[in-house]
Design a protein around this motif. Structure first.
Motif, PDB file in Angstrom:
ATOM      1  N   SER A 233       0.853  -1.185   0.000  1.00 31.92           N
ATOM      2  CA  SER A 233       0.000   0.000   0.000  1.00 31.92           C
ATOM      3  C   SER A 233       0.892   1.239   0.000  1.00 31.92           C
ATOM      4  O   SER A 233       1.459   1.612   1.025  1.00 31.92           O
ATOM      5  CB  SER A 233      -0.931   0.008   1.215  1.00 31.92           C
ATOM      6  OG  SER A 233      -1.882   1.051   1.116  1.00 31.92           O
ATOM      7  N   GLU A 234       1.066   1.810  -1.186  1.00 35.16           N
ATOM      8  CA  GLU A 234       1.898   3.004  -1.396  1.00 35.16           C
ATOM      9  C   GLU A 234       3.310   2.826  -0.829  1.00 35.16           C
ATOM     10  O   GLU A 234       3.732   3.572   0.063  1.00 35.16           O
ATOM     11  CB  GLU A 234       1.227   4.249  -0.826  1.00 35.16           C
ATOM     12  CG  GLU A 234      -0.108   4.572  -1.476  1.00 35.16           C
ATOM     13  CD  GLU A 234      -0.789   5.799  -0.890  1.00 35.16           C
ATOM     14  OE1 GLU A 234      -0.069   6.724  -0.453  1.00 35.16           O
ATOM     15  OE2 GLU A 234      -2.032   5.834  -0.872  1.00 35.16           O
ATOM     16  N   PRO A 235       4.067   1.842  -1.327  1.00 35.18           N
ATOM     17  CA  PRO A 235       5.446   1.669  -0.851  1.00 35.18           C
ATOM     18  C   PRO A 235       6.318   2.848  -1.240  1.00 35.18           C
ATOM     19  O   PRO A 235       6.097   3.479  -2.276  1.00 35.18           O
ATOM     20  CB  PRO A 235       5.895   0.382  -1.551  1.00 35.18           C
ATOM     21  CG  PRO A 235       5.081   0.336  -2.808  1.00 35.18           C
ATOM     22  CD  PRO A 235       3.743   0.906  -2.422  1.00 35.18           C
ATOM     23  N   ASN A 236       7.308   3.142  -0.419  1.00 36.65           N
ATOM     24  CA  ASN A 236       8.223   4.261  -0.671  1.00 36.65           C
ATOM     25  C   ASN A 236       9.678   3.806  -0.649  1.00 36.65           C
ATOM     26  O   ASN A 236      10.232   3.449  -1.659  1.00 36.65           O
ATOM     27  CB  ASN A 236       7.968   5.387   0.336  1.00 36.65           C
ATOM     28  CG  ASN A 236       6.902   6.354  -0.121  1.00 36.65           C
ATOM     29  OD1 ASN A 236       7.178   7.303  -0.840  1.00 36.65           O
ATOM     30  ND2 ASN A 236       5.657   6.123   0.276  1.00 36.65           N
ATOM     31  N   GLY A 237      10.323   3.841   0.517  1.00 36.66           N
ATOM     32  CA  GLY A 237      11.757   3.616   0.589  1.00 36.66           C
ATOM     33  C   GLY A 237      12.179   2.188   0.309  1.00 36.66           C
ATOM     34  O   GLY A 237      11.472   1.228   0.616  1.00 36.66           O
ATOM     35  N   LEU A 238      13.381   2.044  -0.268  1.00 37.01           N
ATOM     36  CA  LEU A 238      13.975   0.749  -0.592  1.00 37.01           C
ATOM     37  C   LEU A 238      15.426   0.741  -0.117  1.00 37.01           C
ATOM     38  O   LEU A 238      16.117   1.750  -0.222  1.00 37.01           O
ATOM     39  CB  LEU A 238      13.950   0.498  -2.101  1.00 37.01           C
ATOM     40  CG  LEU A 238      12.597   0.582  -2.820  1.00 37.01           C
ATOM     41  CD1 LEU A 238      12.813   0.604  -4.325  1.00 37.01           C
ATOM     42  CD2 LEU A 238      11.723  -0.593  -2.423  1.00 37.01           C
ATOM     43  N   CYS A 239      15.896  -0.405   0.373  1.00 42.03           N
ATOM     44  CA  CYS A 239      17.288  -0.514   0.808  1.00 42.03           C
ATOM     45  C   CYS A 239      17.794  -1.920   0.552  1.00 42.03           C
ATOM     46  O   CYS A 239      17.155  -2.900   0.962  1.00 42.03           O
ATOM     47  CB  CYS A 239      17.407  -0.177   2.297  1.00 42.03           C
ATOM     48  SG  CYS A 239      19.084  -0.294   2.951  1.00 42.03           S
ATOM     49  N   LEU A 240      18.950  -2.020  -0.114  1.00 43.08           N
ATOM     50  CA  LEU A 240      19.595  -3.314  -0.293  1.00 43.08           C
ATOM     51  C   LEU A 240      20.149  -3.808   1.046  1.00 43.08           C
ATOM     52  O   LEU A 240      20.759  -3.040   1.799  1.00 43.08           O
ATOM     53  CB  LEU A 240      20.734  -3.212  -1.293  1.00 43.08           C
ATOM     54  CG  LEU A 240      20.386  -3.344  -2.786  1.00 43.08           C
ATOM     55  CD1 LEU A 240      21.620  -3.047  -3.625  1.00 43.08           C
ATOM     56  CD2 LEU A 240      19.852  -4.738  -3.095  1.00 43.08           C
ATOM     57  N   VAL A 241      19.935  -5.070   1.337  1.00 37.21           N
ATOM     58  CA  VAL A 241      20.483  -5.681   2.539  1.00 37.21           C
ATOM     59  C   VAL A 241      21.966  -5.980   2.287  1.00 37.21           C
ATOM     60  O   VAL A 241      22.331  -6.457   1.204  1.00 37.21           O
ATOM     61  CB  VAL A 241      19.729  -6.984   2.872  1.00 37.21           C
ATOM     62  CG1 VAL A 241      20.315  -7.658   4.110  1.00 37.21           C
ATOM     63  CG2 VAL A 241      18.239  -6.690   3.074  1.00 37.21           C
ATOM     64  N   PRO A 242      22.846  -5.664   3.248  1.00 40.18           N
ATOM     65  CA  PRO A 242      24.268  -5.998   3.065  1.00 40.18           C
ATOM     66  C   PRO A 242      24.447  -7.485   2.750  1.00 40.18           C
ATOM     67  O   PRO A 242      23.721  -8.338   3.274  1.00 40.18           O
ATOM     68  CB  PRO A 242      24.893  -5.627   4.413  1.00 40.18           C
ATOM     69  CG  PRO A 242      23.966  -4.626   5.004  1.00 40.18           C
ATOM     70  CD  PRO A 242      22.602  -4.996   4.537  1.00 40.18           C
ATOM     71  N   ASP A 243      25.417  -7.788   1.900  1.00 42.73           N
ATOM     72  CA  ASP A 243      25.635  -9.171   1.466  1.00 42.73           C
ATOM     73  C   ASP A 243      25.753 -10.134   2.637  1.00 42.73           C
ATOM     74  O   ASP A 243      25.175 -11.227   2.620  1.00 42.73           O
ATOM     75  CB  ASP A 243      26.903  -9.255   0.609  1.00 42.73           C
ATOM     76  CG  ASP A 243      26.754  -8.531  -0.721  1.00 42.73           C
ATOM     77  OD1 ASP A 243      25.599  -8.269  -1.113  1.00 42.73           O
ATOM     78  OD2 ASP A 243      27.783  -8.224  -1.356  1.00 42.73           O
ATOM     79  N   GLU A 244      26.498  -9.719   3.660  1.00 45.14           N
ATOM     80  CA  GLU A 244      26.769 -10.634   4.769  1.00 45.14           C
ATOM     81  C   GLU A 244      25.548 -10.909   5.637  1.00 45.14           C
ATOM     82  O   GLU A 244      25.539 -11.829   6.457  1.00 45.14           O
ATOM     83  CB  GLU A 244      27.898 -10.081   5.648  1.00 45.14           C
ATOM     84  CG  GLU A 244      27.580  -8.779   6.385  1.00 45.14           C
ATOM     85  CD  GLU A 244      27.834  -7.523   5.557  1.00 45.14           C
ATOM     86  OE1 GLU A 244      27.856  -6.425   6.147  1.00 45.14           O
ATOM     87  OE2 GLU A 244      28.009  -7.656   4.325  1.00 45.14           O
TER      88      GLU A 244
END
Length: 650
Positions: A233-244
């Motif tokens: 429902s109206e997504p906004n922010g995105l962040c890649l999870v660190p590889d580890e």
């Protein structure tokens, strides 16, 4: 302690006057056209997160009572950009407003109903009389009871008319993206976009246009599972999870699912979606049920709810807008726009806690637990570990220094690089302590360490360069004439001969590339400073009575179990406006003394009132902390009123 509530006098509702109407098929609406219906006027402005919360609160009420209830949005803008009719039409489309909207750019109807805060709700009965006025959010339950009572009363009197209202649905729009909010670059060279208007995520090819796949069904909701079944429902922010951390976390991207009040995890290999934090219900300031506490847990909270922390899936969130990874905190930092704070999610420890902000709205620097923010919206972390923040309602670029970063601090500390306060904004470059932004939503870090800001309501990309040896930094403009840019992705430059930015042009429904020379400095522009223009209230100099009238919701009473049930904070800009009466005390009335030597200013009022279910038979009563902030522009004139009444409803 006992308080008495003064009911509103029964008065005829004022006419609805403005520049024009939306969602009516081009027809003008007069109040007489709505006679026989229960009418709720929703005074809102589309920058305001509390106003957006009210839009969501009203959806169910609107659908349940559409044959007898007409909701009219009265759009009374705060920012200059919001007075643009094209921008308003886009906002009505963006937020799926399903009722008529009056465009009130000059605040004519706002003034007629003496609204003093965004949002304000006014209820009009089928005979055209005002029966209730309430400021702030969280009134859905009380409105439901009031509407049901009015239906019964006027059905019996024969003054209720059932049938369709004046709402006319606009033509549907189409396209790959619809009001995209944020974007990130994925390791394979594609881009993941929070496609807020489609309630989904869109993966685009390296050209930033071709759709590779969609994650989410496109229907508004909170559903986990496969990409075709999951709902946002109206997504906004995105962040890649660190590889580890990905194997332990079980997902590759963390999503701020704003209107669901949740954080969601997405596994890129198959697009599977899980809920990582939040219950799907909004965190209400002062609510006693923001955390589902287990018997063996001590959560250490006070009545304000500021201290809440706990297992992520058991804590209510409030409109998370962006999320970023902090290596120094070993946690994700979340911009919690709905209550003006920063939180941190520790996946390894399975904990969620408040990191900064008191939940008061404003611009105040200092130790993180004492800082004030205003609709925290965009986040980025620089090479030194400093967390940069687009603080939209104060039109500011802020930052948080944490232990372990470049700054020598022992506890998290908040500072401001650009910004003056809730009501000051504009487009002005130059020295950072004089520069102005207008409701920025995005921020990113350039390779040289300078900061770019998606200056949303100015339609611009701005750049901040820190000053040396404590001197103010410098602000320039890199690009203009963009359609509500809400995020910026810094891309690797081809051949190292320049800087490439990918801008999320939200109101144009696209991603736009900007190529800048390597030594770009930007323009120095000055398009003027602005202050939010609201009707000024004339008041008398000298002794002055402030009265906040609190009416508990139906079936509730004042809650004195843990101390005084009310609190009133009063201050002024400039401070010299108040000779006496400033400060924090219990009663909801305050005797002030206004300085006759100060011609005008703003009276800042914050009121809290706690209430609980009144029925003694209820073993676990539902309790609420009703809160509202007002900034009332006043002009001190001889012969003006010597009192001001503000409504605070449960």
């Amino acid at each position: 302690m006992t308080q008495t509530a003064s009911p509103l006098p029964k008065v005829r509702a004022s006419e609805l006057v403005g520049r024009g109407w939306l969602n009516t098929g081009g027809k003008e609406i007069a109040l007489a056209d709505l006679r026989g219906k229960i009418v709720v006027l929703d005074f809102w402005t589309f920058c305001c997160i509390n106003c957006l919360h009210v839009l969501d609160e009203l959806r169910e009420l609107e659908e349940q009572h559409r044959d007898v209830l007409v909701i009219v949005g009265v759009h009374s803008p705060k920012f200059v950009h919001e007075a643009d009719p094209v921008a308003l039409a886009a906002a009505v489309d963006r937020y799926e407003v399903r009722h008529p909207v009056l465009d009130d750019p000059n605040l004519v109807t706002w003034s007629a109903y003496t609204a003093r805060a965004w949002p304000t709700l006014v209820v009009i009965d089928p005979e055209g009389y005002v029966v209730a006025q309430m400021a702030g959010e969280g009134h859905a339950h009380n409105l439901e009871i009031l509407v049901e009572n009015l239906v019964a009363e006027h059905d019996a009197k024969g003054t209720l008319h059932r049938g369709d209202g004046p709402y006319v649905a606009p033509a549907p729009s189409s396209g790959t993206l619809r009001f995209p909010a944020k974007a990130i670059a994925l390791p394979g060279g594609t881009f993941l976009v929070a496609d807020a208007g489609h309630h989904s995520l869109a993966e685009l090819a390296a050209d930033g246009e071709t759709l590779v796949r969609r994650i989410g069904s496109g229907e508004r909701g909170l559903v986990d599972g496969r990409p075709d079944d999951a709902r946002f429902s109206e997504p906004n922010g995105l962040c890649l999870v660190p590889d580890e951390l990905r194997a332990e976390a079980g997902f590759d991207v963390l999503v701020a699912d704003t209107v669901n009040h949740a954080l969601r995890g997405v596994r890129l290999s198959d697009g599977h979606v899980t809920t990582v934090a939040g219950t799907g219900e909004q965190y209400m300031v002062g609510g006693t049920d923001n955390v589902v506490a287990r018997p063996d847990e001590a959560l250490g909270t006070d009545r304000s709810g500021v201290g809440y922390q706990g297992p992520p899936l058991e804590v209510r969130l409030s409109s998370p807008w962006d999320v970023v990874w902090s290596q120094e905190r070993a946690a994700f930092v979340v911009a919690m726009a709905g209550n003006h704070t920063l939180w941190e999610l520790d996946v390894a420890e399975n904990s969620l806690r408040r990191l900064a902000g008191t939940m008061n709205e404003g611009l105040q620097d200092g130790p993180a637990e004492q800082a004030w923010f205003a609709q925290t919206s965009g986040l980025a972390v620089d090479a030194g570990g400093r967390i940069w923040l687009a603080d939209s309602e104060v039109s500011a670029l802020r930052y948080l220094d944490v232990p372990g970063g470049r700054a020598e601090v022992t506890e998290p500390v908040v500072g401001t690089a650009v910004g003056a306060g809730l009501f000051d904004f504009g487009l002005r470059d130059g020295a950072a302590d004089q520069a102005l932004l207008q409701h920025p939503l995005g921020v990113a870090v350039l390779p040289d360490g300078s900061i770019v800001v998606a200056d949303t309501y100015n339609g611009a990309i701005r750049r901040y360069v820190a000053g040396a040896d404590g001197a103010p930094g410098q602000v320039t403009t890199l690009a203009r004439d963009l359609a509500e840019p809400s995020d910026v992705v810094v891309l690797p430059s081809a051949g190292g001969d320049g800087i490439e930015l990918l801008v999320v042009e939200s109101a144009a429904h696209r991603l736009t590339r900007l190529r800048l020379p390597k030594d770009v400095a930007g323009e120095i522009l000055d398009a003027g400073a602005h202050r939010t223009q609201r009707p000024v209230t004339d008041v008398a100099p000298g002794p002055f009575r402030l009265d906040v009238v609190f009416t508990p919701a139906a079936g509730q009473k004042y809650d004195d179990r843990y101390g005084p049930s009310t609190r009133l904070q009063v201050s002024a800009t400039p401070p010299e406006l108040l000779v006496a009466g400033a400060g924090d005390d219990v009663p909801l009335t305050r005797d002030l003394v206004l300085n006759p030597e100060v011609a005008q200013g703003v009276l800042h009022v914050t009121a809290h009132a706690a209430s609980c279910d009144a029925d003694p038979a209820i073993e676990y009563p539902a309790c609420h902390l009703n809160a509202q902030d007002w900034g009332v522009p006043i002009r001190v004139v001889e012969g003006g009123p010597a009192a001001l009444t503000l409504p605070l409803h449960g």
